[in-house]
Design an enzyme around this catalytic site. Structure first.
Site, PDB file in Angstrom:
ATOM      1  N   ASN A 421      21.498   3.160  90.675  1.00 38.56           N
ATOM      2  CA  ASN A 421      21.945   4.221  89.779  1.00 38.56           C
ATOM      3  C   ASN A 421      21.290   4.090  88.403  1.00 38.56           C
ATOM      4  O   ASN A 421      20.324   4.769  88.106  1.00 38.56           O
ATOM      5  CB  ASN A 421      23.472   4.198  89.649  1.00 38.56           C
ATOM      6  CG  ASN A 421      24.031   5.513  89.124  1.00 38.56           C
ATOM      7  OD1 ASN A 421      23.434   6.165  88.294  1.00 38.56           O
ATOM      8  ND2 ASN A 421      25.176   5.915  89.631  1.00 38.56           N
ATOM      9  N   ASP A 422      21.803   3.197  87.573  1.00 43.14           N
ATOM     10  CA  ASP A 422      21.297   3.087  86.211  1.00 43.14           C
ATOM     11  C   ASP A 422      19.819   2.736  86.148  1.00 43.14           C
ATOM     12  O   ASP A 422      19.120   3.142  85.222  1.00 43.14           O
ATOM     13  CB  ASP A 422      22.099   2.023  85.439  1.00 43.14           C
ATOM     14  CG  ASP A 422      23.569   2.404  85.318  1.00 43.14           C
ATOM     15  OD1 ASP A 422      23.853   3.609  85.178  1.00 43.14           O
ATOM     16  OD2 ASP A 422      24.426   1.507  85.379  1.00 43.14           O
TER      17      ASP A 422
END
Length: 492
Positions: A421-422
């Site tokens: 994700n990040d």
């Protein structure tokens, strides 16, 4: 034990040290990691056997000098008991632990190293003659007091900080200090500074105290403050920064061991501790660069700011995304010339690495060029994704680090993101974003993007990921293992 000479001990410690250095060299690359592990285990075995032999020799010499009728077997029995119990627990845990639990296991091991340093320091202060530091009735030398003071407070901070890190990584406990979100309060940094000054002051009072009896009051209060400081340093750090924390605590545990090694005049402990401490510090620096963090803020526990407001969470339900099935995703990949796979923590949770390898083999058989892209802080500890792929025996020549593969995303047909994700969030390119400046895998540049997640939940940074809403992105929701298995069937 007359055949054990100090020259032989020194030589065996030197051989063990060379093994540890070779272990670090081997562990620097997935392709040589197994060799590195073998060197590390060999070095530790040599060091342990040599140390036990040295203890037996010193015990025999002390018994002969005192003309006593006992060999002190009870002490050696406790050593043997500790080795058997500790080794047994370690063997069971190593065999049973899941890859997703590895980061918290590492944090737990760091805590034990810190606690061991504190216990040894307390024993050395209590009976320095038993460690050969001073004769019976003599005061601790000033140099040894300094070493014990440093080893104690570093060990105490390592222990309590690692316990908090373990709780945050585990996610099982409802106690607020163990929650993934940062815990902060007004005047937190000032309190840490005051406690650090008081701790150092008490440590110096212990070091400069005269007399043959140790200054227990300042020593014990200093140790207690160090335990508290370890908690306060780690609680303001959020879950997104845990890979850096694990690396940092690894460094702390090494320096604690080295400090105690100086006190005990044990060259093996000094060398091993220094290797762990320095390599952990270097790795922490690399992790900080990968997350655009200040190295000195990490050391002082000053990063992991206030959590992002959950305002964006509501907007996730309102913003449209393009979703598809595993069949759709497999059709796109099977008709591509090149695919880059970005593994993340979701892959580890689903234990889907073996299914992923099967999918890659099917695609490769169809003439598709497949590579893996690894971000330095993907997962929950440094190297988490590398170990995950190595467990599935993924060929090392297919695995690339961020700096080696980022330039290829723009020419890649398809990027398959599994749980990450990040580390792929284009928000890092926005100067106003909380993760501004964080180096990311530039998956957003690919022609087509397939993202597998259970839901639209944000990552540890708490930020919405603009990548999910791009026109060339297709979301495939579901458990990574189930989705990948369906892809394998569709490719066939």
């Amino acid at each position: 034990m007359n055949f054990i000479s100090m020259n032989l001990v020194t030589m065996m410690y030197l051989i063990a040290s060379v093994c540890f250095i070779q272990a670090l060299k081997g562990l620097s690359s997935p392709s040589t990691a197994r060799t590195g592990n073998a060197f590390g285990m060999s070095g530790m075995a040599i060091a342990a056997v040599t140390t036990i032999a040295l203890i037996l020799k010193l015990k025999a010499e002390a018994t002969a000098a005192a003309a006593a009728g006992t060999s002190g077997g009870m002490g050696l029995g406790l050593v043997a008991l500790g080795v058997i119990v500790g080794g047994g627990i370690g063997a069971v845990l190593a065999k049973k632990v899941e890859m997703t639990k590895m980061p918290e296991l590492v944090a737990a091991m760091h805590s034990l190293i810190g606690l061991a340093a504190v216990c040894i320091a307390v024993a050395a202060v209590s009976e320095p003659h038993a460690f050969g530091i001073a004769a019976v009735g003599e005061a601790l030398p000033f140099g040894n007091r300094i070493e014990l003071f440093i080893g104690t407070f570093v060990g105490a901070i390592t222990f309590s900080g690692s316990v908090i890190a373990f709780g945050k990584l585990s996610g099982k406990y409802k106690f607020r200090l163990f929650q993934g979100a940062p815990v902060s309060f007004a005047g937190q940094h000032m309190l840490n500074l005051i406690l650090a000054i008081v701790m150092v002051g008490l440590g110096l009072a212990f070091c400069f105290a005269g007399g043959t009896e140790p200054a227990w009051v300042p020593f014990l209060i200093m140790t207690a403050i160090a335990f508290v400081l370890g908690v306060l340093i780690i609680i303001p750090i959020g879950g997104a920064d845990m890979p850096v924390v694990v690396s940092m605590l690894n460094s702390y545990s090494g320096w604690a061991a080295a400090g105690i090694g100086f006190s005990l005049n044990n060259s093996m402990l000094i060398i091993a501790g220094s290797l762990v401490g320095s390599s952990g510090a270097i790795l922490s620096y690399i992790m900080c660069k990968a997350m655009n963090r200040s190295f000195f803020n990490v050391i002082l526990g000053g990063f992991g700011g206030a959590p992002v407001e959950a305002g964006a969470a509501g907007s996730k339900e309102q913003r449209p995304v393009k979703s598809g099935s595993a069949d759709d995703a497999s059709f796109i990949m099977a008709n591509a010339e090149s695919v880059i796979i970005v593994p993340g923590y979701g892959l580890a949770v689903a234990r889907a690495q073996h299914s992923l390898k099967e999918l890659v083999e099917k695609l490769t058989h169809k003439g598709v060029t497949v590579k893996y892209a690894i971000h330095p802080v993907a997962g929950r500890m440094p190297g988490h994704m590398n170990v995950l792929l190595a467990e599935a025996e993924v060929p090392y020549d297919q695995v690339f680090e961020m700096e080696d593969i980022n330039g290829e995303f723009g020419q890649t047909d398809v990027v398959l993101i599994l749980g990450a994700n990040d580390v792929v969030n284009p928000a890092a390119k926005d100067p106003k974003s909380p993760i501004a400046g964080m180096p990311i895998l530039e998956a957003y540049k690919a022609k087509s993007i397939i993202v597998n997640k259970r839901s639209m939940a944000s990552g540890y940074a708490g930020l919405d990921n603009e990548l999910f809403y791009q026109a060339n992105t297709m979301m495939v929701f579901g458990d990574a293992k189930k989705v990948i298995e369906d892809m394998v069937k569709a490719v066939e």
